[in-house]
Write a protein that holds these residues in place. Structure first.
Motif, PDB file in Angstrom:
ATOM      1  N   ASN A 201       5.955  -0.099  18.267  1.00  0.00           N
ATOM      2  CA  ASN A 201       5.261  -1.061  19.128  1.00  0.00           C
ATOM      3  C   ASN A 201       4.013  -1.542  18.415  1.00  0.00           C
ATOM      4  OD1 ASN A 201       6.837  -1.169  21.370  1.00  0.00           O
ATOM      5  ND2 ASN A 201       5.771   0.467  22.459  1.00  0.00           N
ATOM      6  N   SER A 202       3.709  -2.778  18.565  1.00  0.00           N
ATOM      7  CA  SER A 202       2.484  -3.369  18.018  1.00  0.00           C
ATOM      8  C   SER A 202       2.349  -3.202  16.506  1.00  0.00           C
ATOM      9  CB  SER A 202       1.224  -2.814  18.722  1.00  0.00           C
ATOM     10  OG  SER A 202       1.034  -1.456  18.412  1.00  0.00           O
ATOM     11  N   ILE A 203       3.481  -3.040  15.790  1.00  0.00           N
ATOM     12  CA  ILE A 203       3.424  -3.083  14.329  1.00  0.00           C
ATOM     13  C   ILE A 203       3.504  -4.557  13.923  1.00  0.00           C
ATOM     14  CG2 ILE A 203       4.643  -2.467  12.186  1.00  0.00           C
ATOM     15  CD1 ILE A 203       3.559   0.023  13.484  1.00  0.00           C
ATOM     16  N   MET A 204       2.552  -5.039  13.139  1.00  0.00           N
ATOM     17  CA  MET A 204       2.543  -6.440  12.735  1.00  0.00           C
ATOM     18  C   MET A 204       3.362  -6.606  11.458  1.00  0.00           C
ATOM     19  SD  MET A 204       0.476  -8.169  14.811  1.00  0.00           S
ATOM     20  CE  MET A 204      -0.240  -9.495  13.859  1.00  0.00           C
ATOM     21  N   LEU A 205       4.488  -7.319  11.584  1.00  0.00           N
ATOM     22  CA  LEU A 205       5.339  -7.525  10.407  1.00  0.00           C
ATOM     23  C   LEU A 205       4.586  -8.210   9.266  1.00  0.00           C
ATOM     24  CD1 LEU A 205       8.937  -8.732  11.312  1.00  0.00           C
ATOM     25  CD2 LEU A 205       8.203  -6.528  10.457  1.00  0.00           C
ATOM     26  N   THR A 206       3.673  -9.125   9.636  1.00  0.00           N
ATOM     27  CA  THR A 206       2.978  -9.883   8.591  1.00  0.00           C
ATOM     28  C   THR A 206       2.065  -8.992   7.743  1.00  0.00           C
ATOM     29  OG1 THR A 206       1.413 -10.481  10.309  1.00  0.00           O
ATOM     30  CG2 THR A 206       2.990 -12.177   9.654  1.00  0.00           C
ATOM     31  N   SER A 207       1.790  -7.758   8.224  1.00  0.00           N
ATOM     32  CA  SER A 207       0.953  -6.880   7.400  1.00  0.00           C
ATOM     33  C   SER A 207       1.708  -6.401   6.158  1.00  0.00           C
ATOM     34  CB  SER A 207       0.421  -5.698   8.215  1.00  0.00           C
ATOM     35  OG  SER A 207       1.489  -4.911   8.691  1.00  0.00           O
ATOM     36  N   PHE A 208       3.025  -6.425   6.182  1.00  0.00           N
ATOM     37  CA  PHE A 208       3.739  -6.139   4.927  1.00  0.00           C
ATOM     38  C   PHE A 208       4.734  -7.228   4.505  1.00  0.00           C
ATOM     39  CE2 PHE A 208       6.681  -4.256   7.840  1.00  0.00           C
ATOM     40  CZ  PHE A 208       5.964  -3.348   8.613  1.00  0.00           C
ATOM     41  N   PHE A 209       4.817  -8.303   5.292  1.00  0.00           N
ATOM     42  CA  PHE A 209       5.543  -9.504   4.847  1.00  0.00           C
ATOM     43  C   PHE A 209       4.538 -10.664   4.841  1.00  0.00           C
ATOM     44  CE2 PHE A 209       9.257  -7.179   6.676  1.00  0.00           C
ATOM     45  CZ  PHE A 209      10.112  -7.247   5.584  1.00  0.00           C
TER      46      PHE A 209
ATOM     47  N   LEU B 241      10.149 -14.823   0.459  1.00  0.00           N
ATOM     48  CA  LEU B 241       9.721 -13.761   1.369  1.00  0.00           C
ATOM     49  C   LEU B 241       9.389 -12.507   0.564  1.00  0.00           C
ATOM     50  CD1 LEU B 241       9.307 -12.882   4.359  1.00  0.00           C
ATOM     51  CD2 LEU B 241      11.645 -11.995   4.303  1.00  0.00           C
ATOM     52  N   ASP B 242       8.100 -12.255   0.404  1.00  0.00           N
ATOM     53  CA  ASP B 242       7.673 -11.017  -0.244  1.00  0.00           C
ATOM     54  C   ASP B 242       7.550  -9.939   0.814  1.00  0.00           C
ATOM     55  OD1 ASP B 242       7.522 -12.044  -2.798  1.00  0.00           O
ATOM     56  OD2 ASP B 242       5.474 -12.817  -2.485  1.00  0.00           O
ATOM     57  N   GLY B 243       7.953  -8.729   0.444  1.00  0.00           N
ATOM     58  CA  GLY B 243       7.906  -7.672   1.448  1.00  0.00           C
ATOM     59  C   GLY B 243       7.623  -6.317   0.848  1.00  0.00           C
ATOM     60  N   PRO B 244       7.721  -5.278   1.663  1.00  0.00           N
ATOM     61  CA  PRO B 244       7.352  -3.932   1.213  1.00  0.00           C
ATOM     62  C   PRO B 244       8.324  -3.374   0.176  1.00  0.00           C
ATOM     63  CG  PRO B 244       8.382  -3.852   3.372  1.00  0.00           C
ATOM     64  CD  PRO B 244       8.215  -5.305   3.048  1.00  0.00           C
ATOM     65  N   LYS B 245       7.809  -2.421  -0.607  1.00  0.00           N
ATOM     66  CA  LYS B 245       8.645  -1.719  -1.596  1.00  0.00           C
ATOM     67  C   LYS B 245       8.848  -0.276  -1.121  1.00  0.00           C
ATOM     68  CE  LYS B 245       6.406  -4.414  -5.140  1.00  0.00           C
ATOM     69  NZ  LYS B 245       5.133  -4.401  -5.829  1.00  0.00           N
ATOM     70  N   PRO B 246       9.892   0.365  -1.654  1.00  0.00           N
ATOM     71  CA  PRO B 246      10.198   1.726  -1.170  1.00  0.00           C
ATOM     72  C   PRO B 246       9.040   2.717  -1.327  1.00  0.00           C
ATOM     73  CG  PRO B 246      11.985   0.883  -2.519  1.00  0.00           C
ATOM     74  CD  PRO B 246      10.880  -0.133  -2.600  1.00  0.00           C
ATOM     75  N   ALA B 247       8.198   2.545  -2.335  1.00  0.00           N
ATOM     76  CA  ALA B 247       7.130   3.525  -2.551  1.00  0.00           C
ATOM     77  C   ALA B 247       5.912   3.273  -1.658  1.00  0.00           C
ATOM     78  CB  ALA B 247       6.697   3.498  -4.021  1.00  0.00           C
ATOM     79  N   ASP B 248       5.915   2.166  -0.883  1.00  0.00           N
ATOM     80  CA  ASP B 248       4.775   1.883  -0.006  1.00  0.00           C
ATOM     81  C   ASP B 248       4.651   2.964   1.074  1.00  0.00           C
ATOM     82  OD1 ASP B 248       4.500  -0.339  -1.487  1.00  0.00           O
ATOM     83  OD2 ASP B 248       5.018  -1.799   0.079  1.00  0.00           O
ATOM     84  N   SER B 249       3.417   3.194   1.525  1.00  0.00           N
ATOM     85  CA  SER B 249       3.228   4.224   2.551  1.00  0.00           C
ATOM     86  C   SER B 249       3.482   3.618   3.931  1.00  0.00           C
ATOM     87  CB  SER B 249       1.804   4.766   2.475  1.00  0.00           C
ATOM     88  OG  SER B 249       0.921   3.703   2.744  1.00  0.00           O
TER      89      SER B 249
END
Ligand SMILES: [Zn+2]
Length: 391
Positions: free
Chosen positions: A183-191, A201-209
């Motif tokens: 809930n309330s996770i902002m997708l734009t913080s990692f996209f 579309l840049d996005g998160p990598k597997p090693a991201d926390s």
């Protein structure tokens, strides 16, 4: 609802169970509030306190309550009231995973109050996910601080007993609950480029926390495991097929933070939906979301669940949860035969033996099996039971 003679029958079984139990006192019993239920309401009486384990055990053997709950909180005066007068000292952090909150296919194939092996497996998998993918890596809790017990019906309670968690306010607990449920996770913080036309579309990598890495890893794992794993993430078959066809490219793309290897029309909605399916499914209902209520009463591990006759058993350690059988390791009552008349009951397995299916059948079953069906509302007791009591 149970008839009067049925209630008496089960009260005797429960009394007999509580006359023979080991230590079930929670940590710091003196500071806990207790609540008790009857066969109609899980908490009918509350604001009870016990000075020690012996006093609690005597009470249980004498009163044979169908439900026993205790406070996550410790108080200066656990029997004080109103609540503000108790003197709140802190509370364990507890999560409630219930099969009825999971989007399991089987839930539409059987009665709502029925619990099948898929329900139980689903709840166990969600519990494992909560511990392995959230509580340990993201919140840094140690495995030794985490204990798991079967709820007694169709889920698990996960207790975190840790000095830092103990002091968390209701608001802080709400934030934890929001985090694990997505809930309330902002997708734009990692996209960061989400919603911008004509931009990759840049996005998160597997090693991201945190959630970014969780999403990247979750998608890569599902792409590598095939169409049904992708559909488990809420992805429609056609899109799942497309992702699988281009799996090597998609995996390579996400590994380097490029999420544009396939053409998805509504990217924001699409990945938000996948995130929801990777998140922990907990009830949104305020009164059922135990992790946010610092005064909550929860079933005491080791006590009977009055809707099943099973024990809300504590699993020895998280490591052995996989081998824990909630329809075997939790049996409280004996096995002398008891006659019942069933309603429509699907086949089910208890203690390794399969019973049913039944449909308006008169049948003699071991007491713990008969009790399970009657307490769940799928059968009624037949014949004279008034003289029995120690089955
Ligand atoms: Zn089911």
């Amino acid at each position: 609802m149970l008839g009067e003679s049925e209630s008496r029958f089960f009260k005797r079984l429960i009394a007999s169970f509580y006359s023979n139990i080991g230590n079930i006192a929670p940590r710091n019993i003196k500071a806990r509030e207790f609540g008790f239920g009857d066969f109609e309401r899980k908490i009918r009486y509350r604001h009870y306190a016990f000075r020690d384990e012996g006093q609690l055990r005597n009470y249980l053997a004498k009163e044979a309550p169908p439900f026993v709950s205790y406070s996550l909180a410790e108080y200066e005066r656990p029997d004080g009231r109103p609540m503000e007068g108790k003197g709140w000292l802190g509370a364990d952090l507890v999560f409630d995973i219930d099969a009825s909150d999971l989007k399991l296919k089987c839930r539409s194939e059987h009665a709502n109050s029925w619990v099948c092996s898929k329900c139980l497996d689903g709840a166990k998998a969600e519990t494992t996910k909560l511990v392995e993918e959230f509580l340990i890596p993201d919140f840094g809790f140690a495995e030794k601080d985490i204990s798991v017990n079967f709820s007694g019906n169709r889920g698990y309670h996960i207790h975190v007993e840790n000095a830092d968690a103990f002091k968390l306010s209701g608001d802080a607990r709400k934030q934890i609950s929001d985090y694990i449920t997505g809930n309330s996770i902002m997708l734009t913080s990692f996209f960061p480029t989400l919603g911008r036309r004509g931009v990759r579309l840049d996005g998160p990598k597997p090693a991201d926390s945190g959630w970014g890495g969780k999403l990247a890893n979750g998608v890569i794992k599902a792409v590598n495991s095939g169409i049904s794993s992708l559909m488990d993430l809420g992805i429609e078959k056609r899109d799942a097929q497309m992702l699988t066809r281009k799996s090597a490219e998609v995996v390579l793309g996400i590994s380097t933070g490029n999420w544009d290897k396939i053409n998805i029309p509504k990217k924001g909605e699409f990945w938000a939906n996948v995130l929801k399916n990777i998140a922990i499914k907990q009830s949104d209902a305020i009164d059922r979301n135990v992790s946010t209520d610092i005064h909550h009463l929860i079933r005491l591990p080791g006590t009977i669940h009055g809707d099943t006759g099973l024990v809300a058993k504590k699993v020895k350690s998280f490591k052995v949860l996989a081998e824990f059988d909630p329809m075997k390791d939790t049996i409280a009552f004996g096995d002398s035969p008891v006659s019942i008349k069933t309603a429509k009951v699907p086949a089910f397995t208890m203690a390794g033996t399969t019973y049913g299916p039944y449909e308006n059948t008169e049948v003699k079953l071991p007491a713990y099996v008969a009790s399970y069906l009657v307490l769940k509302g799928f059968a009624s007791l037949k014949g004279k039971t008034s003289k029995e009591g120690t089955v």
